[in-house]
Each structure stands twice: as C-alpha cells, then as structure tokens.
Design a protein around this motif. Structure first.
Motif, PDB file in Angstrom:
ATOM      1  N   ARG A  70       0.818  -1.200   0.000  1.00  0.00           N
ATOM      2  CA  ARG A  70       0.000   0.000   0.000  1.00  0.00           C
ATOM      3  C   ARG A  70       0.859   1.260   0.000  1.00  0.00           C
ATOM      4  NH1 ARG A  70      -4.892   0.447  -1.387  1.00  0.00           N
ATOM      5  NH2 ARG A  70      -5.357   2.002   0.208  1.00  0.00           N
ATOM      6  N   SER A  71       0.355   2.294  -0.662  1.00  0.00           N
ATOM      7  CA  SER A  71       1.041   3.585  -0.700  1.00  0.00           C
ATOM      8  C   SER A  71      -0.010   4.690  -0.668  1.00  0.00           C
ATOM      9  CB  SER A  71       1.893   3.707  -1.964  1.00  0.00           C
ATOM     10  OG  SER A  71       2.577   4.945  -1.992  1.00  0.00           O
ATOM     11  N   ILE A  72       0.107   5.590   0.294  1.00  0.00           N
ATOM     12  CA  ILE A  72      -0.862   6.659   0.463  1.00  0.00           C
ATOM     13  C   ILE A  72      -0.171   8.005   0.264  1.00  0.00           C
ATOM     14  CG2 ILE A  72      -0.504   6.705   2.976  1.00  0.00           C
ATOM     15  CD1 ILE A  72      -3.424   7.529   3.279  1.00  0.00           C
ATOM     16  N   GLY A  73      -0.827   8.903  -0.444  1.00  0.00           N
ATOM     17  CA  GLY A  73      -0.274  10.232  -0.676  1.00  0.00           C
ATOM     18  C   GLY A  73      -0.963  11.276   0.190  1.00  0.00           C
ATOM     19  N   LEU A  74      -0.169  12.227   0.677  1.00  0.00           N
ATOM     20  CA  LEU A  74      -0.677  13.359   1.450  1.00  0.00           C
ATOM     21  C   LEU A  74      -0.149  14.627   0.791  1.00  0.00           C
ATOM     22  CD1 LEU A  74       0.149  12.097   5.066  1.00  0.00           C
ATOM     23  CD2 LEU A  74      -2.011  11.815   3.838  1.00  0.00           C
ATOM     24  N   ARG A 158       4.136   6.168  -6.762  1.00  0.00           N
ATOM     25  CA  ARG A 158       2.804   5.570  -6.846  1.00  0.00           C
ATOM     26  C   ARG A 158       2.014   5.845  -5.575  1.00  0.00           C
ATOM     27  NH1 ARG A 158       0.703   1.089  -4.866  1.00  0.00           N
ATOM     28  NH2 ARG A 158       2.754   0.335  -4.203  1.00  0.00           N
ATOM     29  N   CYS A 159       0.788   6.290  -5.765  1.00  0.00           N
ATOM     30  CA  CYS A 159      -0.144   6.509  -4.658  1.00  0.00           C
ATOM     31  C   CYS A 159      -1.439   5.769  -4.978  1.00  0.00           C
ATOM     32  CB  CYS A 159      -0.449   7.992  -4.474  1.00  0.00           C
ATOM     33  SG  CYS A 159       0.968   9.019  -4.018  1.00  0.00           S
ATOM     34  N   ASP A 160      -1.842   4.873  -4.086  1.00  0.00           N
ATOM     35  CA  ASP A 160      -3.117   4.186  -4.284  1.00  0.00           C
ATOM     36  C   ASP A 160      -4.281   5.137  -4.041  1.00  0.00           C
ATOM     37  OD1 ASP A 160      -1.946   1.578  -4.776  1.00  0.00           O
ATOM     38  OD2 ASP A 160      -1.412   1.590  -2.647  1.00  0.00           O
ATOM     39  N   GLU A 161      -4.060   6.105  -3.193  1.00  0.00           N
ATOM     40  CA  GLU A 161      -5.043   7.140  -2.906  1.00  0.00           C
ATOM     41  C   GLU A 161      -4.299   8.351  -2.370  1.00  0.00           C
ATOM     42  OE1 GLU A 161      -7.709   5.510   0.008  1.00  0.00           O
ATOM     43  OE2 GLU A 161      -6.089   4.496   1.072  1.00  0.00           O
ATOM     44  N   ILE A 162      -4.948   9.515  -2.442  1.00  0.00           N
ATOM     45  CA  ILE A 162      -4.286  10.737  -2.005  1.00  0.00           C
ATOM     46  C   ILE A 162      -5.285  11.631  -1.278  1.00  0.00           C
ATOM     47  CG2 ILE A 162      -4.670  11.952  -4.210  1.00  0.00           C
ATOM     48  CD1 ILE A 162      -1.759  13.124  -3.718  1.00  0.00           C
ATOM     49  N   TYR A 163      -4.774  12.323  -0.250  1.00  0.00           N
ATOM     50  CA  TYR A 163      -5.630  13.138   0.604  1.00  0.00           C
ATOM     51  C   TYR A 163      -5.043  14.546   0.760  1.00  0.00           C
ATOM     52  CZ  TYR A 163      -7.853   8.736   1.942  1.00  0.00           C
ATOM     53  OH  TYR A 163      -8.521   7.539   1.917  1.00  0.00           O
ATOM     54  N   GLY A 164      -5.918  15.510   0.898  1.00  0.00           N
ATOM     55  CA  GLY A 164      -5.504  16.879   1.159  1.00  0.00           C
ATOM     56  C   GLY A 164      -6.552  17.571   2.015  1.00  0.00           C
ATOM     57  N   LEU A 165      -6.242  18.770   2.453  1.00  0.00           N
ATOM     58  CA  LEU A 165      -7.202  19.539   3.242  1.00  0.00           C
ATOM     59  C   LEU A 165      -6.959  21.026   3.058  1.00  0.00           C
ATOM     60  CD1 LEU A 165      -5.399  20.625   5.812  1.00  0.00           C
ATOM     61  CD2 LEU A 165      -5.943  18.406   6.794  1.00  0.00           C
ATOM     62  N   HIS A 166      -7.945  21.820   3.453  1.00  0.00           N
ATOM     63  CA  HIS A 166      -7.840  23.275   3.380  1.00  0.00           C
ATOM     64  C   HIS A 166      -8.459  23.868   4.632  1.00  0.00           C
ATOM     65  CE1 HIS A 166      -7.766  27.347   1.841  1.00  0.00           C
ATOM     66  NE2 HIS A 166      -7.235  26.921   0.703  1.00  0.00           N
TER      67      HIS A 166
END
Length: 388
Positions: A70-74, A158-166
């Motif tokens: 697994r690989s997660i992006g932030l 590689r990112c299986d999913e990526i998350y961000g915020l504001h």
C-alpha cells in the motif's frame, strides 16, 4: 497517548515553522526558499526527498515498520498570493506585495508535523508519499497539481489514494468537514471581444454600438443558469471584468468582457460553454457587431470518492472534536481536483475559527489559526496509520 496529544507536544515548533513560512511568502513557481525549508526538515527526519518536481515541488517518501504494497499520498500547497499584507504582528510578510492570504503556510506546517511524527513512530505498513505542491494559486492546467501529474508524479511515486485539506474560516477550530461526491466546483474562464467601427457618440447610427451590445451580453449571461441549464444543476456565470473606451464622447471600437463559470456536473459545464457562445453570437448578430469568444476549461470538479471520504471521516473522528459529513458545496475551485481526477482520494476542510476582522480567504488581514495545526497534522497521521 492519542496521536493529537503526541503531536501537540511539538505544537510550539509547528507554530515557529508556520510563522517562518508566513514571514517569507513566495509566489507560484517561486517557492525556492520554501521548498528548501521543507526539504531540509524532511531530510532531518530521515525521509527520502526529491526536489524540483513540478518546478519547485518537493516529494518525500517514508516507509513504515511493516511491509505492505500500500502507498498513500498526502498533499499540501506552498505558494502565496500577490497581496500586500495589512496585518501588524511579528510574523507579518517581509516580502512586499506577497502574503500567505490563503493559509498555505499552515497547510505546509501541518504536513511537516505529520511527517515528523510518522518518521519517529513508523507505526504503519507500506509507505507514505508527502507531496508539497507549488503553484496552487496559479491554478488550471498551468498550476502545480496539473504540472506535477504531467511530469510523472504518480508514475514516480505511486499513490493508491491521495488526501488533502484546506483551512476553512468561519468553521470552529477542531471541526472537520468532508463529504463524498462533488465538494468544490469546476472553474472555467471566458473572454468575449465585441468589435465594430468606432464613432462619435453623437452619431451612433454609423456603426454597431459595442457598449450597448456588451450591456445586452452582460444581462443575457445571467440568464444562462436560469434558462439554459437544468435547474437542479448548480451553476454560476459571473462577468468580472469589462474594458473599453477612452473618451466620454466616443463610442469605442472594442469592448472586452472577461469572467468565470462554475459548475458541479459535466453536463451543466458543457451546457454553459455552448450557451455562452450562442448568447454572444446571437446578440452580436442582432446589433451588427462582430465578436470573438475564448473559453477555457481550467479546473475539473473536485470529487471525493465514497470510500476515501469514509476513510477520512473515520480518521478524523479520532482527532477532531466534531465532524461535519454533509457540508454545503462551494463554488470555489481547488487544483487538488486534478489529483482526484487521476487517483481516488479525498479533500476536506479544517476549521480555522471565526471569519471576522477580515480573516477570510484571500484577505489582506488573513492569518492561519495556529490552534488548528495539531488537528491537521494528527488527521494526516491518523489516515496513514489506518490506510496503509
């Protein structure tokens, strides 16, 4: 000890990072000192660092203590705005005409806080990819998100999913808002040029009046959302500029109108573009003026995947005091939408406190609320530990 309490132990350090970044803002693709600051911090935590991605972007990679595919992006954005700061506090901008009026200094500090915590604990499996993005404010296909993707961000990391915020002014600190589906609008830009022969104001019959024509166009554009798009599809058409004329007694030969279109559904977006062209061409035909319409689709709709939104809600529940799972959509655009168009993921809003005294996004009096820092950093860390 809960994550947010452990991260709170170096809250004061995050505040120092944030104040340093606020005092030294840099415009899109000029974030050289900011990128160096970020890279230096990541290196000191033992995180693998790649600089220069998407121009001035920084990417860090950290592996957990347990193996996994697994690989997660932030992601956090780093750039500032061309605004002269009106605040008067020790960490005010030292770069004349440039300030962090949108809170990207806080976004960067929160992701650095999550990186420090995760590097110290490594209590997760797989890997996390920290994406410090340039040029969010430039936006569209020229902005940092689109450019990083074009330059191979997800092929190289590689990112299986990526998350961000504001950060979100007007929402209480300790509150997190997230929902599945469209959350922020698409954004398009149009430019309308209306042309004719210029003539004396006393002799308007000798040519097509571009000022009058532009007036009809301005009114008709406002009818697009009411009569050219499904009423259940929210859309906003705004003419934001009009230029033309030099003398009070001369009808000019050119008027230029510029503006923006915001929508949530692709159907409404396409309907608006065709309607803008049809309205302008029809009115110009009726008055005898010539016209040229330029229309550019700049931002896609920001759409959170259902699974990722649920993951964000669960991770946020372990950190925030309150979770809003059905916040109102906004016509504001965000170039993280490009990343969500390429990868599953989720974008949420973190409370920044009251929006009084000018503390609204893109205001010369804006300042990120330091009390929100441990919440955002802990949210990112919670996601990694839960999702890898």
């Amino acid at each position: 000890m809960p994550i947010k309490n452990r991260i709170a132990e170096f809250h004061e350090e995050m505040i120092r990072w944030r104040h340093h970044l606020h005092a030294n803002p840099e415009l899109s693709y000029q974030e050289h000192k900011t990128a160096s600051f970020v890279a230096e911090k990541l290196h000191s935590y033992g995180i693998q660092v790649t600089e220069g991605m998407g121009g001035t972007g920084v990417v860090g990679v950290l592996y957990g203590s347990r193996e996994s595919g697994r690989s997660i992006g932030l992601r956090a954005d780093m750039d500032a705005l061309a605004i002269e700061e009106r605040n008067d506090f020790p960490h005010r901008s030292t770069n004349s005409g440039v300030m962090h009026a949108c809170g990207h200094d806080g976004h960067t500090a929160m992701l650095l806080g999550a990186a420090r915590y995760l590097a110290e604990t490594r209590d997760f499996s797989g890997r996390v990819v920290f994406v410090f993005q340039p040029a969010e404010e430039m936006g569209g296909n020229d902005g940092g998100a689109a450019r990083m993707i074009r330059e191979g961000l997800f092929e190289s990391f590689r990112c299986d999913e990526i998350y961000g915020l504001h950060n979100w002014p007007g929402m209480e600190v300790g509150t997190f808002a997230v929902k599945a589906g469209p959350m922020m609008a698409s954004g398009d830009a149009f430019e309308i040029e209306v042309r004719s022969t210029g003539m004396h104001a006393a002799q308007p019959h000798k040519g097509a009046d571009v000022v009058l024509t532009a007036g009809h166009i301005l009114v008709a554009l406002q009818q697009i959302s009411a009569r050219n798009v499904d009423p259940l599809d929210a859309i906003v058409v705004s003419a934001t500029q009009i230029h033309g004329g030099d003398a009070y007694n001369v009808l000019p030969n050119t008027i230029t109108i510029r503006g923006t279109v915001r929508a949530f559904s692709p159907t409404a977006r396409d309907a608006a573009e065709s309607a803008v062209r049809r309205v302008v061409e029809g009115i110009c035909m009726s008055t005898g003026a010539l016209c040229k319409v330029s229309y550019v689709q700049q931002y896609p709709t920001l759409i959170n995947s259902e699974a990722a939104a649920r993951s964000a809600e669960i991770a946020g529940s372990a950190v925030f005091n309150r979770i809003e799972t059905n916040p109102p959509q906004t016509m504001i655009v965000e170039d993280f939408a490009f990343m969500l168009a390429d990868r599953h993921g989720c974008y949420g809003w973190i409370g920044n406190g009251p929006d009084d005294n000018g503390c609204i996004l893109h205001s010369a009096w804006f300042d990120f609320n330091d009390e929100a820092l441990p919440f955002g950093a802990s949210y990112f860390a919670s996601l990694v530990e839960a999702r890898t």
